[in-house]
Design a protein around this motif. Structure first.
Motif, PDB file in Angstrom:
ATOM      1  N   ILE A 220     -35.850  22.614  35.508  1.00  0.00           N
ATOM      2  CA  ILE A 220     -36.309  22.109  34.217  1.00  0.00           C
ATOM      3  C   ILE A 220     -35.194  21.242  33.626  1.00  0.00           C
ATOM      4  CG2 ILE A 220     -37.123  22.686  31.898  1.00  0.00           C
ATOM      5  CD1 ILE A 220     -38.021  25.376  32.949  1.00  0.00           C
TER       6      ILE A 220
ATOM      7  N   LEU B 299     -37.011  20.540  28.282  1.00  0.00           N
ATOM      8  CA  LEU B 299     -37.012  21.794  27.518  1.00  0.00           C
ATOM      9  C   LEU B 299     -36.971  21.509  26.022  1.00  0.00           C
ATOM     10  CD1 LEU B 299     -36.901  24.858  27.354  1.00  0.00           C
ATOM     11  CD2 LEU B 299     -34.421  24.725  27.632  1.00  0.00           C
TER      12      LEU B 299
ATOM     13  N   GLY C 113     -37.188  29.196  28.598  1.00  0.00           N
ATOM     14  CA  GLY C 113     -36.748  27.996  29.306  1.00  0.00           C
ATOM     15  C   GLY C 113     -35.300  28.082  29.758  1.00  0.00           C
TER      16      GLY C 113
ATOM     17  N   THR D 232     -43.364  27.552  32.588  1.00  0.00           N
ATOM     18  CA  THR D 232     -42.580  28.082  31.462  1.00  0.00           C
ATOM     19  C   THR D 232     -43.424  28.109  30.195  1.00  0.00           C
ATOM     20  OG1 THR D 232     -40.482  27.306  32.383  1.00  0.00           O
ATOM     21  CG2 THR D 232     -40.551  27.705  30.013  1.00  0.00           C
TER      22      THR D 232
END
Length: 322
Positions: A264, A269, A254, A68
């Motif tokens: 995630i 994040l 994200g 990401t």
């Protein structure tokens, strides 16, 4: 917001102290390289090693965070170069400007600041971003910066020089060694551990002080620019990319990745968005100087983002807490 500012103020105050020391000639400009060398080759590697060794290996190998953050870095590099290239700003200056737009000050400022704000669990995702910036983003931008001389040396030589620069950087090695200690559940012996601890504890204050001194030195030597006075259009768009577009892009990518099923954690994040909201890395100025780029422009971008980030970074933290 006031609580956030109470945490962030000492970090930015140390940058201001270094800036004032250099501007007032309380510290010779020639001494700045020595301070930077101490941080880069001794204090910061020890801090990153200690964080890596104390962080569970699964956090250091988070593929969702890695890809990401990497995707966003590549988008920023491409976009920054596209809007920067013109008759005066060629590949060397545009590529280093792109690096300063995509490379936050995670090592010198971000890791200690995020630990103070979020706790030790923030180290894992932050170290993942450092690996991306040091190994991939920096290598790519250094290789692209050689495009002006592609006819003389070729892309292979540029790639070889970029790889050599990565291998000489002690920070990826420190992170890798810390990850190995984490994986093997090893520990340093008592006296060695104490020595590493002392150097690690010195990393944050000396690094922040050095950032301010580097910025002051660059501003004081701005009259030596070969292209004449800086235009606001040469540095302000890149500063806005760093402080506004970078964290916003990381957040949106994200969230999209999480919706598509990419594993995630919301906390991870949050950490990488805050990393993206940090000011530009000050060591890019030293890299620009070594590669013959317009260091005055790079230093101005770093200066603008560092000053503005006191408010913008604190604002992002306050939004997350709200």
């Amino acid at each position: 917001m006031l609580e956030v500012l109470r945490v962030t103020f000492p970090f930015f105050a140390l940058v201001l102290c270094g800036y004032a020391a250099a501007r007032l000639r309380l510290m010779p400009l020639e001494a700045i390289s020595g301070l930077n060398g101490f941080v880069l080759f001794f204090a910061l590697p020890c801090m990153l090693f200690r964080f890596g060794a104390d962080t569970p290996i699964a956090q250091l190998l988070d593929a969702g965070v890695f890809f990401t953050y990497l995707f966003c870095a590549l988008v920023l590099v491409a976009f920054s170069i596209a809007i920067s290239l013109n008759g005066r700003i060629r590949w060397n200056d545009a590529s280093l400007g792109a690096l300063v737009a995509a490379f936050p000050n995670t090592g010198f400022m971000g890791v200690p600041l995020l630990v103070a704000l979020l706790g030790a669990q923030a180290v894992g995702p932050a170290i993942v971003t450092i690996v991306v910036d040091l190994v991939i983003t920096s290598s790519l931008c250094v290789a692209l910066s050689r495009m002006d001389a592609a006819g003389e040396h070729g892309a292979v030589v540029a790639a070889r020089k970029a790889l050599a620069g990565v291998l000489r950087n002690p920070m990826p090695w420190a992170i890798s060694l810390g990850a190995a200690f984490s994986y093997g559940d090893w520990a340093l012996s008592g006296p060695v551990n104490e020595t590493v601890g002392l150097l690690a504890d010195a990393a944050s204050p000396v690094a922040l002080f050095t950032i301010g001194a580097v910025l002051a030195r660059s501003q004081m030597l701005a009259h030596e620019r070969p292209h004449g006075p800086l235009r606001m259009g040469d540095y302000l768009p890149v500063a806005l990319i760093k402080l506004v577009l970078h964290p916003l892009l990381v957040l949106l990518v994200g969230l999209t990745a999480m919706q598509w099923g990419v594993p995630i954690e919301p906390f991870a994040l949050q950490v990488i968005v805050l990393v993206a909201a940090l000011p530009s890395a000050s060591n890019v100025s030293l890299l620009a100087e070594r590669l013959g780029a317009d260091n005055g422009r790079i230093a101005r971008i770093i200066l603008v983002t560092t000053v503005a980030a006191f408010f913008t970074f604190s604002g992002v933290v306050a939004l997350f807490q709200a």
